[in-house]
Design a protein around this motif. Structure first.
Motif, PDB file in Angstrom:
ATOM      1  N   GLN A 390       0.788  -1.224   0.000  1.00  0.00           N
ATOM      2  CA  GLN A 390       0.000   0.000   0.000  1.00  0.00           C
ATOM      3  C   GLN A 390       0.822   1.276   0.000  1.00  0.00           C
ATOM      4  OE1 GLN A 390      -2.780  -0.572   3.292  1.00  0.00           O
ATOM      5  NE2 GLN A 390      -4.334  -1.260   1.851  1.00  0.00           N
ATOM      6  N   ASN A 391       2.005   1.235   0.621  1.00  0.00           N
ATOM      7  CA  ASN A 391       2.765   2.491   0.682  1.00  0.00           C
ATOM      8  C   ASN A 391       4.256   2.336   0.438  1.00  0.00           C
ATOM      9  OD1 ASN A 391       3.855   1.573   3.176  1.00  0.00           O
ATOM     10  ND2 ASN A 391       2.074   2.363   4.262  1.00  0.00           N
ATOM     11  N   GLY A 392       4.674   1.158  -0.024  1.00  0.00           N
ATOM     12  CA  GLY A 392       6.073   0.981  -0.398  1.00  0.00           C
ATOM     13  C   GLY A 392       7.017   0.721   0.750  1.00  0.00           C
ATOM     14  N   THR A 393       6.519   0.429   1.952  1.00  0.00           N
ATOM     15  CA  THR A 393       7.385   0.085   3.082  1.00  0.00           C
ATOM     16  C   THR A 393       8.235  -1.137   2.723  1.00  0.00           C
ATOM     17  OG1 THR A 393       5.786   0.912   4.688  1.00  0.00           O
ATOM     18  CG2 THR A 393       7.400  -0.676   5.494  1.00  0.00           C
ATOM     19  N   PRO A 394       9.541  -1.106   2.970  1.00  0.00           N
ATOM     20  CA  PRO A 394      10.373  -2.283   2.685  1.00  0.00           C
ATOM     21  C   PRO A 394       9.888  -3.494   3.480  1.00  0.00           C
ATOM     22  CG  PRO A 394      11.749  -0.361   3.089  1.00  0.00           C
ATOM     23  CD  PRO A 394      10.343   0.035   3.472  1.00  0.00           C
ATOM     24  N   THR A 395       9.772  -4.624   2.822  1.00  0.00           N
ATOM     25  CA  THR A 395       9.348  -5.841   3.503  1.00  0.00           C
ATOM     26  C   THR A 395      10.550  -6.586   4.063  1.00  0.00           C
ATOM     27  OG1 THR A 395       9.308  -6.972   1.366  1.00  0.00           O
ATOM     28  CG2 THR A 395       7.216  -6.130   2.205  1.00  0.00           C
ATOM     29  N   SER A 396      10.329  -7.332   5.121  1.00  0.00           N
ATOM     30  CA  SER A 396      11.420  -7.981   5.860  1.00  0.00           C
ATOM     31  C   SER A 396      12.039  -9.148   5.121  1.00  0.00           C
ATOM     32  CB  SER A 396      10.906  -8.475   7.215  1.00  0.00           C
ATOM     33  OG  SER A 396      10.400  -7.421   7.984  1.00  0.00           O
ATOM     34  N   SER A 397      11.227  -9.826   4.298  1.00  0.00           N
ATOM     35  CA  SER A 397      11.721 -11.028   3.622  1.00  0.00           C
ATOM     36  C   SER A 397      11.299 -11.014   2.160  1.00  0.00           C
ATOM     37  CB  SER A 397      11.192 -12.283   4.335  1.00  0.00           C
ATOM     38  OG  SER A 397      11.877 -13.439   3.918  1.00  0.00           O
ATOM     39  N   ASN A 398      11.654  -9.906   1.474  1.00  0.00           N
ATOM     40  CA  ASN A 398      11.359  -9.826   0.045  1.00  0.00           C
ATOM     41  C   ASN A 398      12.117 -10.912  -0.694  1.00  0.00           C
ATOM     42  OD1 ASN A 398      13.991  -8.687  -1.220  1.00  0.00           O
ATOM     43  ND2 ASN A 398      13.599  -7.330   0.528  1.00  0.00           N
ATOM     44  N   PHE A 399      11.694 -11.208  -1.911  1.00  0.00           N
ATOM     45  CA  PHE A 399      12.224 -12.369  -2.613  1.00  0.00           C
ATOM     46  C   PHE A 399      13.692 -12.221  -2.996  1.00  0.00           C
ATOM     47  CE2 PHE A 399       7.872 -14.096  -4.261  1.00  0.00           C
ATOM     48  CZ  PHE A 399       7.477 -14.270  -2.945  1.00  0.00           C
ATOM     49  N   GLU A 400      14.235 -11.004  -3.042  1.00  0.00           N
ATOM     50  CA  GLU A 400      15.673 -10.868  -3.258  1.00  0.00           C
ATOM     51  C   GLU A 400      16.434 -11.544  -2.116  1.00  0.00           C
ATOM     52  OE1 GLU A 400      17.487  -9.738  -5.703  1.00  0.00           O
ATOM     53  OE2 GLU A 400      15.893  -8.917  -6.967  1.00  0.00           O
ATOM     54  N   LYS A 401      15.980 -11.295  -0.910  1.00  0.00           N
ATOM     55  CA  LYS A 401      16.594 -11.913   0.259  1.00  0.00           C
ATOM     56  C   LYS A 401      16.097 -13.345   0.455  1.00  0.00           C
ATOM     57  CE  LYS A 401      16.619 -11.515   5.327  1.00  0.00           C
ATOM     58  NZ  LYS A 401      16.132 -10.715   6.486  1.00  0.00           N
ATOM     59  N   ALA A 402      14.781 -13.523   0.399  1.00  0.00           N
ATOM     60  CA  ALA A 402      14.189 -14.835   0.648  1.00  0.00           C
ATOM     61  C   ALA A 402      14.598 -15.854  -0.401  1.00  0.00           C
ATOM     62  CB  ALA A 402      12.669 -14.712   0.701  1.00  0.00           C
ATOM     63  N   GLY A 403      14.749 -15.406  -1.643  1.00  0.00           N
ATOM     64  CA  GLY A 403      15.184 -16.324  -2.689  1.00  0.00           C
ATOM     65  C   GLY A 403      16.576 -16.847  -2.431  1.00  0.00           C
ATOM     66  N   ARG A 404      17.477 -15.966  -2.023  1.00  0.00           N
ATOM     67  CA  ARG A 404      18.854 -16.371  -1.728  1.00  0.00           C
ATOM     68  C   ARG A 404      18.905 -17.297  -0.513  1.00  0.00           C
ATOM     69  NH1 ARG A 404      20.610 -11.610  -1.110  1.00  0.00           N
ATOM     70  NH2 ARG A 404      21.213 -11.583   1.081  1.00  0.00           N
ATOM     71  N   LEU A 405      18.099 -16.979   0.498  1.00  0.00           N
ATOM     72  CA  LEU A 405      18.024 -17.835   1.677  1.00  0.00           C
ATOM     73  C   LEU A 405      17.465 -19.206   1.313  1.00  0.00           C
ATOM     74  CD1 LEU A 405      17.985 -18.523   4.691  1.00  0.00           C
ATOM     75  CD2 LEU A 405      15.913 -17.132   4.920  1.00  0.00           C
ATOM     76  N   THR A 406      16.389 -19.230   0.533  1.00  0.00           N
ATOM     77  CA  THR A 406      15.798 -20.503   0.111  1.00  0.00           C
ATOM     78  C   THR A 406      16.783 -21.314  -0.712  1.00  0.00           C
ATOM     79  OG1 THR A 406      13.568 -19.570   0.142  1.00  0.00           O
ATOM     80  CG2 THR A 406      13.902 -21.549  -1.175  1.00  0.00           C
ATOM     81  N   GLU A 407      17.509 -20.669  -1.606  1.00  0.00           N
ATOM     82  CA  GLU A 407      18.509 -21.388  -2.399  1.00  0.00           C
ATOM     83  C   GLU A 407      19.556 -22.037  -1.496  1.00  0.00           C
ATOM     84  OE1 GLU A 407      20.288 -19.875  -5.929  1.00  0.00           O
ATOM     85  OE2 GLU A 407      18.634 -18.493  -6.346  1.00  0.00           O
ATOM     86  N   THR A 408      19.967 -21.340  -0.456  1.00  0.00           N
ATOM     87  CA  THR A 408      20.959 -21.889   0.458  1.00  0.00           C
ATOM     88  C   THR A 408      20.406 -23.112   1.181  1.00  0.00           C
ATOM     89  OG1 THR A 408      22.079 -19.780   0.758  1.00  0.00           O
ATOM     90  CG2 THR A 408      22.330 -21.397   2.520  1.00  0.00           C
ATOM     91  N   VAL A 409      19.169 -23.007   1.661  1.00  0.00           N
ATOM     92  CA  VAL A 409      18.520 -24.144   2.306  1.00  0.00           C
ATOM     93  C   VAL A 409      18.458 -25.336   1.350  1.00  0.00           C
ATOM     94  CG1 VAL A 409      16.270 -24.954   3.132  1.00  0.00           C
ATOM     95  CG2 VAL A 409      17.207 -22.788   3.967  1.00  0.00           C
ATOM     96  N   LEU A 410      18.040 -25.085   0.124  1.00  0.00           N
ATOM     97  CA  LEU A 410      17.912 -26.160  -0.855  1.00  0.00           C
ATOM     98  C   LEU A 410      19.263 -26.673  -1.331  1.00  0.00           C
ATOM     99  CD1 LEU A 410      14.891 -24.723  -2.875  1.00  0.00           C
ATOM    100  CD2 LEU A 410      14.870 -26.450  -1.059  1.00  0.00           C
ATOM    101  N   MET A 411      20.298 -25.828  -1.248  1.00  0.00           N
ATOM    102  CA  MET A 411      21.654 -26.296  -1.524  1.00  0.00           C
ATOM    103  C   MET A 411      22.064 -27.342  -0.489  1.00  0.00           C
ATOM    104  SD  MET A 411      24.379 -26.176  -3.309  1.00  0.00           S
ATOM    105  CE  MET A 411      25.926 -27.000  -3.003  1.00  0.00           C
ATOM    106  N   GLY A 412      21.692 -27.112   0.775  1.00  0.00           N
ATOM    107  CA  GLY A 412      21.933 -28.122   1.790  1.00  0.00           C
ATOM    108  C   GLY A 412      21.231 -29.426   1.456  1.00  0.00           C
TER     109      GLY A 412
END
Length: 473
Positions: A390-412
């Motif tokens: 609604q107002n452009g507030t930065p989200t805590s786990s946007n996909f730039e961050k969440a995607g990299r985190l998920t890739e690391t988990v799946l790399m394990g």
């Protein structure tokens, strides 16, 4: 399943892009009203929590609910009797694309990307439960799609909105524990069966369940009660095991604290399952009962960092600095970050960040807050997403961050699958003593930019998956 109509409408929606109102297309600015119109997918179980979390913001109106299993969705349907209901997500796309601003996806892991991507490509904001995707290729594609379409995104690892991860980052950046060299993370998961045989019995499909839609991109097989409603997490075709279930919660701490990139190495060891005296099972379709995974990261400031993961009842060594009446983590798991000057500990979801030895908490003042807190902390994760839309507030786990985190988990998990992979030795048969060779039991080297294991080609088969015909991304 009107796949042809779905594809046709996807193309039509893209062609009509310039004449559809901007709020309908999910542009990243304030909509013309204070209401975010949401289509939700997978609304039973965890999905019910997501529905209520979004509803509690007071700024969301649900346009449609979609769930393949009326039994699981019943509670949500009773709570919101006026919301339109569907089993097939493609019908939502056909009928309501122009009615929604955002989607919320809380289906089993293997259908996250399948459902989310068509809507994301039409510039709909996306809230997707953890892990973001079922495989690394999907995580990279989701990240790329979100970036190219300028949409607001949030993965459902609510600890990313906690004060704890911000406090922990401020402690580490203050230099109080020095350069980080080792991180231990662990969970009490799995709390469902793993290391189990493939179900072979053909059970009756419940009349409330569309089994074909539940399978989605996975290979067709007979329905069996062993998969639902929760145990699918222990089968690789659908779930991502203990690491996939909790890694995005617990590894979020070091990711937020250190802004980690792609790991460069991964290796694993897992519980061996025996089906008889001296007879080893080959249950490579099922995640192992327990595993220990070692990842390596190259960090510009701290140098090489080792991240160790433990699940299935395995835990890291207790720090020498821990007193007899003190604990690390909580019942669900935790994180220990070792620096060359001290130690930082967090509970599950980045909670209760503290220093070891505990006297350090009295000797040193907490650093001045540097990173903005999310109102409500963990409980504000849904509102943080709505604020972003609604107002452009930065989200805590946007996909730039969440995607990299998920890739690391799946790399394990790539390392786990490599460890599980068996080949019969020449002249051996199943049931013989020591019949298997284990070519994947090695340290895997990962080229993150090119999304490739460089020293064991077989592991690259698991970077993506074979998609059932008609369910390709």
């Amino acid at each position: 399943m009107q796949r042809r109509k779905f594809i046709k409408n996807t193309a039509a929606a893209s062609a009509a892009f310039s004449i559809v109102p901007s709020h309908v297309l999910g542009k990243t600015h304030i909509p013309p009203s204070d209401t975010l119109y949401v289509g939700a997918f997978g609304v039973g179980g965890r999905g019910n929590n997501v529905i209520n979390g979004l509803n509690d913001t007071g700024r969301v109106k649900f346009v449609s609910f979609c769930d393949v299993d009326d039994r699981r969705a019943q509670e949500t349907y009773e709570q919101f009797p006026d919301v339109k209901r569907y089993k097939d997500f493609r019908k939502v796309f056909d009928k309501h694309l122009n009615d929604i601003d955002a989607i919320a996806v809380a289906t089993p892991d293997h259908t996250h990307a399948t459902i989310a991507l068509p809507f994301m490509r039409e510039k709909k904001h996306a809230y997707v439960e953890k892990p973001l995707t079922h495989n690394i290729y999907e995580a990279r594609l989701m990240t790329k799609t979100a970036r190219e379409n300028g949409i607001v995104t949030q993965m459902g690892n609510q600890g990313a909105s906690s004060d704890g991860s911000r406090i922990a980052r401020e402690w580490v950046e203050s230099g109080i524990i020095g350069n980080v060299h080792t991180i231990d993370c662990w969970t009490n998961r799995p709390v469902w069966p793993q290391g189990v045989p493939m179900p072979t019995k053909r059970d009756r499909i419940p009349r409330e369940l569309d089994w074909d839609l539940w399978l989605g991109p996975a290979k067709m097989r007979d329905y069996n009660d062993a998969y639902l409603p929760f145990k699918w997490r222990g089968f690789w075709d659908f779930g991502t095991g203990a690491l996939g279930d909790m890694g995005c919660h617990i590894m979020e701490t070091p990711f937020s604290v250190l802004d980690l990139g792609y790991p460069t190495e991964a290796e694993a060891s897992c519980t061996t399952v025996w089906v008889d005296d001296f007879v080893e099972a080959d249950y490579s379709h099922s995640c192992p009962p327990s595993s220990k995974i070692h990842l390596k990261f190259e960090h510009e400031e701290h140098g090489d960092i080792a991240l160790n993961w433990y699940d299935g009842g395995l835990k890291p060594n207790l720090p020498d600095e821990l007193k007899d009446d003190e604990t690390i983590g909580d019942t669900g798991g935790g994180t220990v970050i070792y620096g060359d000057k001290g130690i930082l500990v967090c509970d599950t979801y980045s909670q209760n960040a503290r220093l070891l030895p505990s006297e350090m908490m009295d000797l040193y003042n907490a650093p001045e807050p540097k990173y903005p807190r999310v109102p409500g902390g963990i409980g504000g994760h849904f509102a943080n997403f709505v604020d972003g839309c609604q107002n452009g507030t930065p989200t805590s786990s946007n996909f730039e961050k969440a995607g990299r985190l998920t890739e690391t988990v799946l790399m394990g998990n790539l390392a786990v699958k490599a460890y599980q992979y068996k080949e019969l030795k020449e002249g051996k048969k199943v049931g013989d003593w020591a019949p298997y060779a284990f070519p994947g039991r090695r340290k895997l080297f990962w080229d993150g930019d090119n999304m490739k294991i460089t020293n064991y080609e077989k592991a690259n088969d698991w970077v993506t998956r074979d998609y059932r015909e008609g369910w390709e991304l």
